[in-house]
Design a protein around this motif. Structure first.
Motif, PDB file in Angstrom:
ATOM      1  N   LEU A 187     -10.253 -21.157  11.908  1.00 49.11           N
ATOM      2  CA  LEU A 187      -9.136 -21.886  12.517  1.00 49.11           C
ATOM      3  C   LEU A 187      -9.321 -22.037  14.021  1.00 49.11           C
ATOM      4  O   LEU A 187      -9.044 -23.100  14.589  1.00 49.11           O
TER       5      LEU A 187
ATOM      6  N   MET B 214     -12.014 -24.707  14.760  1.00 50.63           N
ATOM      7  CA  MET B 214     -11.494 -26.051  14.504  1.00 50.63           C
ATOM      8  C   MET B 214     -10.486 -26.472  15.560  1.00 50.63           C
ATOM      9  O   MET B 214     -10.486 -27.626  16.005  1.00 50.63           O
ATOM     10  N   ALA B 215      -9.630 -25.565  15.987  1.00 57.56           N
ATOM     11  CA  ALA B 215      -8.643 -25.907  17.017  1.00 57.56           C
ATOM     12  C   ALA B 215      -9.340 -26.326  18.308  1.00 57.56           C
ATOM     13  O   ALA B 215      -8.964 -27.326  18.934  1.00 57.56           O
TER      14      ALA B 215
ATOM     15  N   TRP C 211     -10.724 -29.789  17.933  1.00 55.88           N
ATOM     16  CA  TRP C 211      -9.667 -30.805  18.079  1.00 55.88           C
ATOM     17  C   TRP C 211      -9.320 -30.973  19.554  1.00 55.88           C
ATOM     18  O   TRP C 211      -9.103 -32.085  20.024  1.00 55.88           O
TER      19      TRP C 211
ATOM     20  N   GLY D  90      -4.417 -28.646  17.866  1.00 58.07           N
ATOM     21  CA  GLY D  90      -5.052 -27.890  16.790  1.00 58.07           C
ATOM     22  C   GLY D  90      -4.323 -28.019  15.466  1.00 58.07           C
ATOM     23  O   GLY D  90      -4.880 -27.711  14.412  1.00 58.07           O
TER      24      GLY D  90
ATOM     25  N   THR E 136      -5.541 -29.562  12.088  1.00 53.17           N
ATOM     26  CA  THR E 136      -6.229 -28.805  11.038  1.00 53.17           C
ATOM     27  C   THR E 136      -5.443 -28.855   9.732  1.00 53.17           C
ATOM     28  O   THR E 136      -6.011 -28.710   8.655  1.00 53.17           O
TER      29      THR E 136
ATOM     30  N   VAL F 283     -11.383 -34.380   8.154  1.00 52.36           N
ATOM     31  CA  VAL F 283     -11.601 -33.324   9.148  1.00 52.36           C
ATOM     32  C   VAL F 283     -13.087 -33.190   9.461  1.00 52.36           C
ATOM     33  O   VAL F 283     -13.479 -33.111  10.632  1.00 52.36           O
TER      34      VAL F 283
ATOM     35  N   GLN G  63     -14.340 -33.947  13.195  1.00 55.33           N
ATOM     36  CA  GLN G  63     -14.808 -32.820  13.986  1.00 55.33           C
ATOM     37  C   GLN G  63     -16.318 -32.837  14.180  1.00 55.33           C
ATOM     38  O   GLN G  63     -16.812 -32.413  15.210  1.00 55.33           O
TER      39      GLN G  63
END
Length: 132
Positions: free
Chosen positions: A80, A83-84, A87, A94, A97, A110, A114
Motif C-alpha cells: 500500500l 502504491m500510494a 500515485w 493514494g 489504490t 492500476v 502505476q
C-alpha cells in the motif's frame, strides 16, 4: 535511498523504475515464501472413493504455518505504501489504490497507471520529484 521511508511511509514520491523493482522483488519473495511455507500437495490414490479423497485434501490448506500469515501483514502495508507514493508521483491521492476493489478491470487500470504513466515533472503537492 532511505529504505524505511520507501517501504513503510505513505508520504513522498517514487519513480516507475522503483515501482517495477518493487514488483520484481515482490514476485521473487512471494515465490520463495510459497515454496518454503506451502506443504506439498498430497498424492491421491486413483482408486480412492470421493470421501477418502476429501479426507486426504481436508488438512492440506490448514497446514500453512502461522508465521506465513503473520508476514502477510507487513507485506500488505509495504504494498500500500509503495502504491500510494507512485500515485503521489502522478499528483493523485493514494486513495486511487481503491481501484483494486473493482474486479479484474481495477487491477489492470492500476497496473497501467502505476507502471507505465510518467509522473508529473518537477515538484507537486506531494513533494519533490523522485529524481530530485
Amino acid at each position: 535511498m532511505n529504505w524505511g521511508k520507501f517501504l513503510f511511509s505513505f508520504s513522498g514520491r517514487i519513480s516507475r523504475k522503483a515501482f517495477w523493482l518493487y514488483v520484481a522483488a515482490s514476485i521473487a519473495l512471494g515465490l520463495i515464501l510459497n515454496a518454503v511455507a506451502m506443504p506439498s500437495q498430497p498424492v491421491l490414490d486413483p482408486s480412492a472413493s470421493p470421501e477418502q479423497a476429501m479426507a486426504a485434501m481436508s488438512g492440506y490448506y490448514g497446514a500453512i504455518p502461522l508465521w506465513y500469515w503473520l508476514l502477510q501483514i507487513p507485506l500488505f502495508w509495504i504494498g500500500l505504501a509503495v502504491m500510494a507514493k507512485r500515485w503521489h508521483d502522478q499528483d493523485r491521492s493514494g486513495w486511487w489504490t481503491l481501484l483494486l476493489l473493482v474486479p479484474l478491470l481495477g487491477a489492470l487500470i492500476v497496473l497501467i497507471m502505476q507502471g507505465f504513466i510518467a509522473g508529473t515533472p518537477g515538484p507537486n503537492r506531494f513533494g519533490e520529484g523522485p529524481m530530485a
